[in-house]
Write an enzyme that holds these catalytic residues in place. Structure first.
Site, short mmCIF file in Angstrom:
data_model
loop_
_atom_site.label_atom_id
_atom_site.label_comp_id
_atom_site.label_asym_id
_atom_site.label_seq_id
_atom_site.Cartn_x
_atom_site.Cartn_y
_atom_site.Cartn_z
N GLY A 183 6.04 8.04 1.37
CA GLY A 183 6.92 7.89 2.35
C GLY A 183 7.86 6.72 2.00
O GLY A 183 9.03 6.52 2.26
N HIS A 184 7.06 5.70 1.33
CA HIS A 184 7.99 4.41 1.07
C HIS A 184 8.74 4.79 -0.32
O HIS A 184 10.10 4.39 -0.10
CB HIS A 184 7.02 3.41 0.36
CG HIS A 184 5.97 2.76 1.66
ND1 HIS A 184 4.79 2.98 1.55
CD2 HIS A 184 6.38 2.03 2.52
CE1 HIS A 184 4.15 2.26 2.64
NE2 HIS A 184 5.10 1.88 3.16
N GLU B 261 12.49 6.78 9.41
CA GLU B 261 12.61 7.40 10.60
C GLU B 261 11.18 7.52 11.32
O GLU B 261 11.06 7.98 12.58
CB GLU B 261 13.37 8.85 10.79
CG GLU B 261 14.89 8.48 10.29
CD GLU B 261 15.64 9.81 10.31
OE1 GLU B 261 15.15 10.85 10.40
OE2 GLU B 261 16.96 9.83 10.25
N ASN C 23 1.01 -1.20 0.15
CA ASN C 23 0.03 -0.07 -0.01
C ASN C 23 0.99 1.31 -0.18
O ASN C 23 0.89 1.92 0.78
CB ASN C 23 -1.04 0.14 1.16
CG ASN C 23 -2.15 1.16 1.08
OD1 ASN C 23 -2.11 1.93 1.80
ND2 ASN C 23 -2.59 1.00 -0.03
P1 AMP Z 1 5.24 -0.11 6.25
O1 AMP Z 1 4.94 -0.43 4.85
O2 AMP Z 1 4.32 0.88 7.10
O3 AMP Z 1 5.63 -1.40 7.22
O4 AMP Z 1 6.51 0.75 6.05
C1 AMP Z 1 7.86 0.42 5.40
C2 AMP Z 1 8.81 1.39 5.61
O5 AMP Z 1 8.49 2.69 5.09
C3 AMP Z 1 9.18 1.51 7.04
O6 AMP Z 1 10.83 1.59 7.09
C4 AMP Z 1 8.64 2.78 7.43
O7 AMP Z 1 9.42 3.50 8.44
C5 AMP Z 1 8.80 3.67 6.22
N1 AMP Z 1 7.88 4.54 6.29
C6 AMP Z 1 6.36 4.55 6.38
N2 AMP Z 1 5.88 5.72 6.11
C7 AMP Z 1 6.97 6.66 6.20
C8 AMP Z 1 6.96 8.10 6.14
N3 AMP Z 1 5.88 8.79 6.09
N4 AMP Z 1 8.28 8.68 5.90
C9 AMP Z 1 9.26 7.97 5.77
N5 AMP Z 1 9.21 6.75 5.81
C10 AMP Z 1 7.97 5.84 6.05
#
Ligand code: AMP
Length: 282
Positions: free
Chosen positions: A36-37, A150, A32
């Site tokens: 950010g990703h 972060e 999803n």
């Molecule tokens: P997730 O898919 O939510 O498990 O996130 C995967 C990676 O994306 C993890 O390292 C999170 O810290 C990073 N991540 C998610 N949202 C953000 C964001 N807004 N800014 C920077 N990194 C993000």
């Protein structure tokens, strides 16, 4: 760009690119994907020749009453976005591959020293789930480096400590928080917010900024600042979990002599659990 699903296929790919003298970065995600990703992908591309993104919704890190079933799964959309951003390979394992003996019968990795506080307090198995799956992903993919956001600062600290303690041969790189125009930290869970809640949600980052400004102006009454922020968030419709002013080095309560601080905050708004943080250098 291709998507592979098996350990053999991703290992073959990594062996081939490494044999050609190329470095490999891994960006672990639960899919999803949002900007950010993509910040992590950009960072990974700057630092390595080949970028692999893993997409896996890890049941082990979800509590029994959390959103594992309803977590947004948007594989086709994610693949299109990653292709657009010149990612080299997607690794999308199934749970059978990650937990071959089932979720009730597997080896766990627990980073005791940094668990049990902040998010770990209200989500008891969360970080064990993350540390376990990230170890598996590192062992499967064997990247030279891996990029984490972060935004999930406690997670980043836990992974750094795990890598150090277990002598894992991978460099951990942190990437800054990507935010919407209103200051809201981007998250897959923001999709659970109604339009009205989306407008309200930026209050979390505003509370963090307010507390940071007060600390930079010399206010060292951290307990009072924490209590005020929690009260304000509750008055504004959030269900705050914590708002903790802590040391960046070990995530423990900050004292008057600490200079490198971070405020970690988590609060539910409607159906979404939001987390955010802000760093402070005194
Ligand atoms: P997730 O898919 O939510 O498990 O996130 C995967 C990676 O994306 C993890 O390292 C999170 O810290 C990073 N991540 C998610 N949202 C953000 C964001 N807004 N800014 C920077 N990194 C993000």
């Amino acid at each position: 760009m291709n998507t592979v699903y098996s350990i053999e296929d991703i290992r073959d790919y990594v062996q081939t690119v490494k044999a050609a003298g190329k470095t490999v970065a891994l960006v672990p995600t639960m899919g999803n994907l949002h900007d950010g990703h993509l910040t992590l992908v950009t960072k990974a591309k700057e630092l390595a020749d080949v970028v692999i993104v893993s997409i896996y919704v890890n049941q082990m890190q979800f509590g029994p009453n959390e959103d594992y079933q309803s977590y947004p799964r948007t594989m086709a959309q994610d693949e299109a976005l990653l292709e657009e951003h010149n990612v080299d390979m997607v690794f999308a394992p199934t749970s059978h591959i990650i937990y071959p003996e089932g979720l009730d019968n597997h080896t766990e990795i627990k980073v005791e020293a940094l668990d049990g506080m902040h998010c770990g307090k209200s989500r008891p198995n969360f970080f064990t789930g993350i540390a376990t799956v990230v170890t598996k992903l590192f062992n499967i993919v064997q990247p030279d480096l891996a990029v984490f956001g972060e935004k999930d600062f406690q997670q980043l600290c836990i992974i750094r400590k795990m890598v150090k303690d277990l002598c894992l041969p991978v460099e951990i790189v942190g990437a800054p928080i990507a935010r919407s125009e209103t200051g809201l930290a981007l998250s897959s869970r923001n999709g659970y917010l109604s339009e009205e809640e989306l407008e309200q949600a930026c209050l979390l980052s505003q509370e963090l900024k307010k507390a940071k400004a007060a600390i930079e102006e010399g206010n060292a009454n951290y307990d009072i600042l924490q209590r005020d922020a929690i009260a304000h968030l509750a008055e504004s419709g959030f269900q705050p979990d914590y708002f903790n002013i802590i040391r960046r080095s070990d995530l423990h309560t900050a004292g008057p002599n600490d200079k490198e601080l971070i405020i970690l905050a988590a609060a539910a708004l409607g159906k979404a659990r939001l987390i955010d943080n802000i760093q402070i250098d005194l």
